[in-house]
Design a protein around this motif. Structure first.
Motif, PDB file in Angstrom:
ATOM      1  N   UNK A  46       0.812  -1.208   0.000  1.00 27.34           N
ATOM      2  CA  UNK A  46       0.000   0.000   0.000  1.00 27.34           C
ATOM      3  C   UNK A  46       0.844   1.255   0.000  1.00 27.34           C
ATOM      4  N   UNK A  47       1.882   1.291   0.834  1.00 30.30           N
ATOM      5  CA  UNK A  47       2.693   2.492   0.902  1.00 30.30           C
ATOM      6  C   UNK A  47       3.408   2.735  -0.417  1.00 30.30           C
ATOM      7  N   UNK A  48       3.941   1.708  -1.031  1.00 26.47           N
ATOM      8  CA  UNK A  48       4.611   1.896  -2.311  1.00 26.47           C
ATOM      9  C   UNK A  48       3.625   2.354  -3.371  1.00 26.47           C
ATOM     10  N   UNK A  49       2.377   1.906  -3.259  1.00 23.12           N
ATOM     11  CA  UNK A  49       1.362   2.322  -4.214  1.00 23.12           C
ATOM     12  C   UNK A  49       1.066   3.799  -4.070  1.00 23.12           C
ATOM     13  N   UNK A  50       1.168   4.331  -2.839  1.00 27.02           N
ATOM     14  CA  UNK A  50       0.902   5.735  -2.607  1.00 27.02           C
ATOM     15  C   UNK A  50       1.849   6.596  -3.417  1.00 27.02           C
ATOM     16  N   UNK A  51       3.142   6.220  -3.427  1.00 27.60           N
ATOM     17  CA  UNK A  51       4.092   6.986  -4.208  1.00 27.60           C
ATOM     18  C   UNK A  51       3.724   7.001  -5.668  1.00 27.60           C
ATOM     19  N   UNK A  52       3.210   5.885  -6.173  1.00 26.27           N
ATOM     20  CA  UNK A  52       2.773   5.828  -7.563  1.00 26.27           C
ATOM     21  C   UNK A  52       1.604   6.755  -7.804  1.00 26.27           C
ATOM     22  N   UNK A  53       0.641   6.747  -6.878  1.00 28.03           N
ATOM     23  CA  UNK A  53      -0.518   7.625  -7.028  1.00 28.03           C
ATOM     24  C   UNK A  53      -0.087   9.081  -7.033  1.00 28.03           C
ATOM     25  N   UNK A  54       0.804   9.443  -6.094  1.00 27.68           N
ATOM     26  CA  UNK A  54       1.252  10.828  -6.023  1.00 27.68           C
ATOM     27  C   UNK A  54       1.973  11.232  -7.293  1.00 27.68           C
ATOM     28  N   UNK A  91      -7.912   2.755  -2.949  1.00 23.95           N
ATOM     29  CA  UNK A  91      -7.649   2.937  -4.382  1.00 23.95           C
ATOM     30  C   UNK A  91      -6.772   4.154  -4.630  1.00 23.95           C
ATOM     31  N   UNK A  92      -6.854   5.128  -3.722  1.00 21.05           N
ATOM     32  CA  UNK A  92      -6.075   6.360  -3.857  1.00 21.05           C
ATOM     33  C   UNK A  92      -4.876   6.374  -2.914  1.00 21.05           C
ATOM     34  N   UNK A  93      -4.617   5.227  -2.244  1.00 18.15           N
ATOM     35  CA  UNK A  93      -3.427   5.099  -1.420  1.00 18.15           C
ATOM     36  C   UNK A  93      -3.544   5.686  -0.034  1.00 18.15           C
ATOM     37  N   UNK A  94      -4.772   5.908   0.461  1.00 19.30           N
ATOM     38  CA  UNK A  94      -4.927   6.443   1.805  1.00 19.30           C
ATOM     39  C   UNK A  94      -5.861   5.563   2.616  1.00 19.30           C
ATOM     40  N   UNK A  95      -5.848   5.773   3.931  1.00 17.12           N
ATOM     41  CA  UNK A  95      -6.666   5.000   4.850  1.00 17.12           C
ATOM     42  C   UNK A  95      -7.209   5.924   5.930  1.00 17.12           C
ATOM     43  N   UNK A  96      -8.403   5.612   6.426  1.00 15.87           N
ATOM     44  CA  UNK A  96      -8.984   6.389   7.517  1.00 15.87           C
ATOM     45  C   UNK A  96      -8.156   6.234   8.777  1.00 15.87           C
ATOM     46  N   UNK A  97      -7.793   7.365   9.386  1.00 14.74           N
ATOM     47  CA  UNK A  97      -7.061   7.358  10.643  1.00 14.74           C
ATOM     48  C   UNK A  97      -7.951   7.744  11.814  1.00 14.74           C
ATOM     49  N   UNK A  98      -8.938   8.595  11.548  1.00  9.47           N
ATOM     50  CA  UNK A  98      -9.827   9.036  12.608  1.00  9.47           C
ATOM     51  C   UNK A  98     -11.104   9.567  11.983  1.00  9.47           C
ATOM     52  N   UNK A  99     -12.201   9.522  12.766  1.00 11.81           N
ATOM     53  CA  UNK A  99     -13.483   9.979  12.244  1.00 11.81           C
ATOM     54  C   UNK A  99     -14.358  10.483  13.386  1.00 11.81           C
ATOM     55  N   UNK A 100     -15.162  11.490  13.079  1.00 16.48           N
ATOM     56  CA  UNK A 100     -16.202  11.917  13.991  1.00 16.48           C
ATOM     57  C   UNK A 100     -17.426  12.270  13.154  1.00 16.48           C
ATOM     58  N   UNK A 101     -18.586  12.186  13.750  1.00 12.58           N
ATOM     59  CA  UNK A 101     -19.813  12.475  13.002  1.00 12.58           C
ATOM     60  C   UNK A 101     -20.870  13.019  13.930  1.00 12.58           C
ATOM     61  N   UNK A 102     -21.810  13.770  13.376  1.00 10.68           N
ATOM     62  CA  UNK A 102     -22.947  14.235  14.142  1.00 10.68           C
ATOM     63  C   UNK A 102     -24.087  14.529  13.186  1.00 10.68           C
ATOM     64  N   UNK A 103     -25.279  14.598  13.688  1.00 11.10           N
ATOM     65  CA  UNK A 103     -26.435  14.917  12.873  1.00 11.10           C
ATOM     66  C   UNK A 103     -26.930  16.313  13.204  1.00 11.10           C
ATOM     67  N   UNK A 104     -27.429  16.991  12.189  1.00  5.85           N
ATOM     68  CA  UNK A 104     -28.030  18.304  12.399  1.00  5.85           C
ATOM     69  C   UNK A 104     -29.220  18.424  11.470  1.00  5.85           C
ATOM     70  N   UNK A 105     -30.376  18.663  12.021  1.00 10.59           N
ATOM     71  CA  UNK A 105     -31.602  18.663  11.230  1.00 10.59           C
ATOM     72  C   UNK A 105     -31.872  19.979  10.521  1.00 10.59           C
TER      73      UNK A 105
END
Length: 231
Positions: A46-54, A91-105
């Protein structure tokens, strides 16, 4: 289409290509990522693929990205529509490291410009916003805002997407990056994607946090993320 935010208004980036010059981070990473496992990604190559994508993105700057990056983006969008965000971003050579979410109506309160005017005359049924930190395992990270807007009908959703995609029409305000323990980062609208699925319109924007992702890669992340189904 790619945009830049100027005085709170989205304006198109000319020529149909990427922005000229580097994208500058407006903040620094404030997460505790110390230790050997900090940003390590899983999956062979995956990391080597990132360099290719960049490299592909850099070689295609000014033309919407290289053919290879556009292919990766298309494949990522297919994975995103299936609800597999990790495969989509990989597919773009990245991965989720952190996430937060909330709802607002209340869509009116979370929007501005012509987008806000639209909501004053056309009721939205829901607004869900999420913020992600993604990275490539080599010190390059980006913050990603995704908003899912529900409308009463597919027709209303189509009209809303037309409005929000118009240059200078305003926006749904992204969640503040401090929700991810980052310094305050201003979303410029330079890296933007939108998509409609029935009565839901999804809007995604990205900004660089640390290291370097060129404009084509940041824009591709936004375009792919706009295809993610409602959380």
């Amino acid at each position: 289409m790619k945009f830049r935010m100027i005085d709170g208004r989205r304006v198109p980036i000319g020529g149909g290509g990427g922005k000229s010059g580097a994208v500058v981070a407006a903040g620094v990473l404030a997460l505790g990522l110390a230790g050997s496992g900090g940003l390590t990604l899983t999956g062979p190559g995956l990391v080597s693929e990132v360099g290719t994508v960049a490299g592909e993105a850099a070689s295609g700057a000014g033309s919407g990205g290289s053919p290879q990056l556009r292919l990766r983006q298309s494949e990522g969008q297919k994975s995103a529509r299936k609800g597999d965000s990790q495969a989509a971003w990989q597919r773009l050579g990245v991965k989720q490291l952190k996430r937060t979410a909330r709802q607002q109506a209340e869509c009116v309160a979370a929007s501005f410009g012509q987008v806000r005017d639209f909501f004053t005359g056309t009721r939205c049924t829901s607004l869900e916003r999420a913020l992600f930190l993604v990275g490539d395992g080599a010190g390059n990270t980006a913050v990603l805002s995704v908003a899912w807007v529900g409308l009463a009908s597919a027709s209303d959703a189509g009209r809303f997407k037309t409005v929000i995609d118009i240059p200078g029409s305003g926006d749904i305000r992204p969640m503040g990056s401090t929700a991810l323990d980052l310094a305050d980062i201003r979303f410029t609208g330079e890296n933007y994607g939108s998509d409609r699925d029935g009565r839901t319109v999804t809007i995604a924007e990205t900004e660089l946090v640390t290291g370097h992702f060129d404009h084509a890669t940041l824009d591709a992340i936004a375009e792919v993320s706009a295809c993610l189904p409602r959380i």
